[in-house]
Design an enzyme around this catalytic site. Sequence first.
Site, PDB file in Angstrom:
ATOM      1  N   THR A  10       0.830  -1.215   0.000  1.00  0.00           N
ATOM      2  CA  THR A  10       0.000   0.000   0.000  1.00  0.00           C
ATOM      3  C   THR A  10       0.862   1.261   0.000  1.00  0.00           C
ATOM      4  O   THR A  10       0.610   2.198  -0.767  1.00  0.00           O
ATOM      5  CB  THR A  10      -0.918   0.012   1.246  1.00  0.00           C
TER       6      THR A  10
ATOM      7  N   GLY B 193      -3.295   5.651  -7.808  1.00  0.00           N
ATOM      8  CA  GLY B 193      -4.454   6.078  -7.047  1.00  0.00           C
ATOM      9  C   GLY B 193      -5.544   5.026  -6.952  1.00  0.00           C
ATOM     10  O   GLY B 193      -5.276   3.833  -7.074  1.00  0.00           O
TER      11      GLY B 193
ATOM     12  N   GLU C 137      -5.800   6.228 -16.511  1.00  0.00           N
ATOM     13  CA  GLU C 137      -4.748   5.206 -16.541  1.00  0.00           C
ATOM     14  C   GLU C 137      -5.109   4.175 -17.600  1.00  0.00           C
ATOM     15  O   GLU C 137      -6.254   4.133 -18.077  1.00  0.00           O
ATOM     16  CB  GLU C 137      -4.596   4.537 -15.172  1.00  0.00           C
TER      17      GLU C 137
ATOM     18  N   ASP D 163       3.127 -14.713   2.177  1.00  0.00           N
ATOM     19  CA  ASP D 163       2.964 -15.472   3.431  1.00  0.00           C
ATOM     20  C   ASP D 163       1.526 -15.936   3.659  1.00  0.00           C
ATOM     21  O   ASP D 163       1.288 -17.075   4.064  1.00  0.00           O
ATOM     22  CB  ASP D 163       3.384 -14.618   4.641  1.00  0.00           C
TER      23      ASP D 163
ATOM     24  N   HIS E 106       3.887  -5.167 -14.305  1.00  0.00           N
ATOM     25  CA  HIS E 106       3.676  -3.752 -14.658  1.00  0.00           C
ATOM     26  C   HIS E 106       4.623  -3.415 -15.799  1.00  0.00           C
ATOM     27  O   HIS E 106       5.789  -3.788 -15.766  1.00  0.00           O
ATOM     28  CB  HIS E 106       3.962  -2.866 -13.439  1.00  0.00           C
TER      29      HIS E 106
ATOM     30  N   ARG F  50      -2.650  -3.366 -19.082  1.00  0.00           N
ATOM     31  CA  ARG F  50      -1.272  -3.688 -18.709  1.00  0.00           C
ATOM     32  C   ARG F  50      -0.694  -4.924 -19.364  1.00  0.00           C
ATOM     33  O   ARG F  50       0.456  -4.957 -19.746  1.00  0.00           O
ATOM     34  CB  ARG F  50      -1.269  -3.951 -17.215  1.00  0.00           C
TER      35      ARG F  50
ATOM     36  N   HIS G  70       4.261  -7.336 -10.445  1.00  0.00           N
ATOM     37  CA  HIS G  70       3.619  -6.218  -9.742  1.00  0.00           C
ATOM     38  C   HIS G  70       2.473  -6.658  -8.846  1.00  0.00           C
ATOM     39  O   HIS G  70       2.304  -6.150  -7.741  1.00  0.00           O
ATOM     40  CB  HIS G  70       3.104  -5.250 -10.812  1.00  0.00           C
TER      41      HIS G  70
ATOM     42  N   GLU H 277      -4.823  -7.884  -1.339  1.00  0.00           N
ATOM     43  CA  GLU H 277      -4.138  -8.574  -2.443  1.00  0.00           C
ATOM     44  C   GLU H 277      -3.994 -10.076  -2.235  1.00  0.00           C
ATOM     45  O   GLU H 277      -3.884 -10.827  -3.211  1.00  0.00           O
ATOM     46  CB  GLU H 277      -2.761  -7.925  -2.657  1.00  0.00           C
TER      47      GLU H 277
ATOM     48  N   ARG I 175      -5.811  -7.399 -13.641  1.00  0.00           N
ATOM     49  CA  ARG I 175      -6.427  -6.318 -12.853  1.00  0.00           C
ATOM     50  C   ARG I 175      -6.367  -4.998 -13.604  1.00  0.00           C
ATOM     51  O   ARG I 175      -5.318  -4.614 -14.133  1.00  0.00           O
ATOM     52  CB  ARG I 175      -5.702  -6.175 -11.519  1.00  0.00           C
TER      53      ARG I 175
ATOM     54  N   LEU J 277      -6.708  -1.072  -4.618  1.00  0.00           N
ATOM     55  CA  LEU J 277      -6.981  -0.370  -3.354  1.00  0.00           C
ATOM     56  C   LEU J 277      -8.498  -0.321  -3.136  1.00  0.00           C
ATOM     57  O   LEU J 277      -8.997  -0.468  -2.016  1.00  0.00           O
ATOM     58  CB  LEU J 277      -6.385   1.039  -3.403  1.00  0.00           C
TER      59      LEU J 277
HETATM   60  P1  FAD Z   1      -0.240  -4.656   1.749  1.00  0.00           P
HETATM   61  O1  FAD Z   1      -0.459  -3.222   1.607  1.00  0.00           O
HETATM   62  O2  FAD Z   1       0.919  -5.251   1.055  1.00  0.00           O
HETATM   63  O3  FAD Z   1      -0.129  -4.983   3.299  1.00  0.00           O
HETATM   64  C1  FAD Z   1       0.241  -6.271   3.731  1.00  0.00           C
HETATM   65  C2  FAD Z   1       0.635  -6.186   5.180  1.00  0.00           C
HETATM   66  O4  FAD Z   1       0.799  -7.490   5.702  1.00  0.00           O
HETATM   67  C3  FAD Z   1       1.946  -5.480   5.419  1.00  0.00           C
HETATM   68  O5  FAD Z   1       1.808  -4.712   6.574  1.00  0.00           O
HETATM   69  C4  FAD Z   1       2.931  -6.625   5.645  1.00  0.00           C
HETATM   70  O6  FAD Z   1       4.055  -6.289   6.417  1.00  0.00           O
HETATM   71  C5  FAD Z   1       2.028  -7.589   6.394  1.00  0.00           C
HETATM   72  N1  FAD Z   1       2.448  -8.987   6.343  1.00  0.00           N
HETATM   73  C6  FAD Z   1       2.739  -9.749   5.275  1.00  0.00           C
HETATM   74  N2  FAD Z   1       3.036 -10.995   5.648  1.00  0.00           N
HETATM   75  C7  FAD Z   1       2.932 -11.024   6.993  1.00  0.00           C
HETATM   76  C8  FAD Z   1       3.122 -12.028   7.983  1.00  0.00           C
HETATM   77  N3  FAD Z   1       3.525 -13.266   7.678  1.00  0.00           N
HETATM   78  N4  FAD Z   1       2.908 -11.706   9.281  1.00  0.00           N
HETATM   79  C9  FAD Z   1       2.539 -10.458   9.642  1.00  0.00           C
HETATM   80  N5  FAD Z   1       2.362  -9.471   8.754  1.00  0.00           N
HETATM   81  C10 FAD Z   1       2.549  -9.757   7.447  1.00  0.00           C
HETATM   82  N6  FAD Z   1      -3.074  -0.479  -6.517  1.00  0.00           N
HETATM   83  C11 FAD Z   1      -3.972   0.461  -6.831  1.00  0.00           C
HETATM   84  O7  FAD Z   1      -5.179   0.221  -6.730  1.00  0.00           O
HETATM   85  N7  FAD Z   1      -3.567   1.703  -7.210  1.00  0.00           N
HETATM   86  C12 FAD Z   1      -2.245   2.046  -7.320  1.00  0.00           C
HETATM   87  O8  FAD Z   1      -1.916   3.162  -7.646  1.00  0.00           O
HETATM   88  C13 FAD Z   1      -1.281   1.059  -7.033  1.00  0.00           C
HETATM   89  N8  FAD Z   1       0.030   1.337  -7.167  1.00  0.00           N
HETATM   90  C14 FAD Z   1       0.940   0.381  -6.784  1.00  0.00           C
HETATM   91  C15 FAD Z   1       2.308   0.697  -6.833  1.00  0.00           C
HETATM   92  C16 FAD Z   1       3.238  -0.210  -6.369  1.00  0.00           C
HETATM   93  C17 FAD Z   1       4.702   0.121  -6.429  1.00  0.00           C
HETATM   94  C18 FAD Z   1       2.808  -1.460  -5.857  1.00  0.00           C
HETATM   95  C19 FAD Z   1       3.797  -2.451  -5.319  1.00  0.00           C
HETATM   96  C20 FAD Z   1       1.470  -1.789  -5.840  1.00  0.00           C
HETATM   97  C21 FAD Z   1       0.529  -0.863  -6.306  1.00  0.00           C
HETATM   98  N9  FAD Z   1      -0.836  -1.162  -6.279  1.00  0.00           N
HETATM   99  C22 FAD Z   1      -1.739  -0.205  -6.606  1.00  0.00           C
HETATM  100  C23 FAD Z   1      -1.311  -2.409  -5.697  1.00  0.00           C
HETATM  101  C24 FAD Z   1      -1.767  -2.127  -4.256  1.00  0.00           C
HETATM  102  O9  FAD Z   1      -0.879  -1.203  -3.664  1.00  0.00           O
HETATM  103  C25 FAD Z   1      -1.788  -3.377  -3.408  1.00  0.00           C
HETATM  104  O10 FAD Z   1      -2.418  -4.418  -4.082  1.00  0.00           O
HETATM  105  C26 FAD Z   1      -2.531  -3.079  -2.117  1.00  0.00           C
HETATM  106  O11 FAD Z   1      -1.922  -1.992  -1.465  1.00  0.00           O
HETATM  107  C27 FAD Z   1      -2.528  -4.295  -1.229  1.00  0.00           C
HETATM  108  O12 FAD Z   1      -3.005  -3.920   0.027  1.00  0.00           O
HETATM  109  P2  FAD Z   1      -3.055  -5.011   1.171  1.00  0.00           P
HETATM  110  O13 FAD Z   1      -3.506  -4.320   2.388  1.00  0.00           O
HETATM  111  O14 FAD Z   1      -3.769  -6.193   0.694  1.00  0.00           O
HETATM  112  O15 FAD Z   1      -1.523  -5.484   1.323  1.00  0.00           O
HETATM  113  C1  SIN Z   2       0.552   2.687 -11.132  1.00  0.00           C
HETATM  114  O1  SIN Z   2       0.565   3.772 -10.567  1.00  0.00           O
HETATM  115  O2  SIN Z   2       0.892   2.498 -12.292  1.00  0.00           O
HETATM  116  C2  SIN Z   2       0.077   1.497 -10.362  1.00  0.00           C
HETATM  117  C3  SIN Z   2      -1.371   1.431 -10.417  1.00  0.00           C
HETATM  118  C4  SIN Z   2      -1.851   0.066 -10.025  1.00  0.00           C
HETATM  119  O3  SIN Z   2      -1.064  -0.853  -9.806  1.00  0.00           O
HETATM  120  O4  SIN Z   2      -3.067  -0.083  -9.970  1.00  0.00           O
END
Ligand code: FAD
Ligand code: SIN
Length: 523
Positions: A44, A50, A116, A224, A245, A293, A354, A378, A389, A395
């Site tokens: 995140t 966005g 986008e 994990d 990506h 993508r 990605h 995710e 996706r 998000l």
């Molecule tokens: P995360 O945000 O990855 O959080 C996972 C959490 O779990 C973390 O705190 C981690 O430390 C913890 N964790 C993991 N394993 C363990 C464990 N074994 N024990 C305890 N804790 C653990 N999506 C969009 O919609 N828009 C965007 O603009 C966008 N841009 C992106 C840009 C980048 C560079 C990346 C990498 C991704 C992007 N994405 C975007 C995808 C999106 O950010 C993620 O899919 C989303 O943030 C996932 O959220 P989440 O809460 O599921 O996981």
């Molecule tokens: C990006 O900003 O290109 C990432 C957007 C996404 O992964 O949804």
Amino acid sequence: MLKTDFLVIGSGIAGLSFALLVSQHFRDKSVLIITKSTKSESNTKYAQGGIATVLNKRTDSFDQHIADTLKAGDGLCDPEVVKMVVEEGPKRLRKLIDWGVQFDQNPDGKFNLVLEGGHSQHRILHHKDITGYEIERALLSTVKKKDNIQIIENHFAIDFLTEHQVEKRKLSSGEKSINCFGAYALDINNDQVITIGAKVTMLATGGSGQVYRNTTNPQIATGDGVAMAYRAKVKISEVELIQFHPTSLFQEPKESPSFLISEAVRGFGAILRDRRGNRFMHKYDSREELASRDIVTRAIDTELKASGDQYVYLDCTHLDYGDFMCHFPNITEKCSSLGIDVRKDYIPVVPAAHYICGGINIDKNGLTSIKQLYTCGECSRTGLHGANRLASNSLLEALVYSYNSYVAIKESFQYIPETPPLPEWDDSGTQINREEILITHDRQQVSDIMSDYVGIVRSNERLARAANRLDNIYQENKKFFKKTRLTRSLCELQNLITMAYLITRFSIERMENKGSFFNKDLT
Ligand code: FAD
Ligand code: SIN
């Protein structure tokens, strides 16, 4: 031994928003968030582009967002889920804003909505090019104000507590009525395992990009949650659908994670060129740089394989620099730190792993095939993304499903039985590992195998080789895991091997090319 009403594993958007919702409703109940690193470290935090949602009903509509999502998903989306998520989007966005997230606005006070790839309309809300950073900032600051939420950092969830541990019996896949009673977690500060009993467990561990050599995902993204779920016989699907990506920054020496050049930069008008300066996207899709993508990534991959080059260019030189700087300060600064002046230099870019479109199967309430075990974000597979996706839908999905889970739990919480007595982690017969090199070397081998054989373009031969080599690594490590005292690196290696095995096995089983999945022997 710790006891809590709600155990949340992970502190990204999915875990934090779920924790806030249940803490607000169940004011006399305890919410414990464990997270394996520092609290903001997550996929995140790195989100740039966005969140997609329909706010301007004059120019946009739910139907168009639905159609774009279905088109990108290439026939594998669940249309009911797509409709539900898209229509719920604006309400969830308002809640995020209530929690303090600030999105960029135009001078007239309306949100600055951008474009986008794969979107037919400007509908992405953003905070400059650091949207995820802003989301983590706001959510963590709101969480801090809640008396009934506790966050513990550097605690690594190892395995769920189910009948397997409590009744000491082997579970079989598809077994009905398995319950989750919490999880074991490794305190990384002292390598001790603690038992956490919980009435409800929310798994929000994010992605698994680290299974590949070149990824935009930070170090924490080692799959994990999916690996834990697999060990607990939870149903998993579509993990072979890995989204690469198109534009991560090419750097030598390589940086991990790879720095992302947001899709929004192409939405802003940037152009892809080969090393000789020629445009090429028109050969692949009439939407050119703004195709979805999977199409842009495969186009770049094809160009690189044909030319033997290591990267292509993203050309921003024709764009208004003032506006560019204002929208993309983070990207401009990163490029500038490497001597790339976006006003006159092209940015070297290359695709990178990605996002994982599949994961742990959940229903519309976020419930897995195990009782009292929910997932969102995710690590889950909801049916929204299908085979690819749509940008900025991730998000959004995390917000909608954390809310759906909360609503379902509101109804059912009173019927959840008390947690039974839970056994402590048994590490008898294990020894401290004195050779960390065994772990680092195998971790590197796994990511090499996955990048070389299970990448953007796969083939039957490559997949067979990957399966064979991964099996060797798995067999070698089986005994090693049993006899070695747990550490974070050991747990991550085990999970990465499991993820690599699952992605490869599911790739072998997939008989049709769809979206991000491409096996050249199936065409
Ligand atoms: P995360 O945000 O990855 O959080 C996972 C959490 O779990 C973390 O705190 C981690 O430390 C913890 N964790 C993991 N394993 C363990 C464990 N074994 N024990 C305890 N804790 C653990 N999506 C969009 O919609 N828009 C965007 O603009 C966008 N841009 C992106 C840009 C980048 C560079 C990346 C990498 C991704 C992007 N994405 C975007 C995808 C999106 O950010 C993620 O899919 C989303 O943030 C996932 O959220 P989440 O809460 O599921 O996981
Ligand atoms: C990006 O900003 O290109 C990432 C957007 C996404 O992964 O949804």
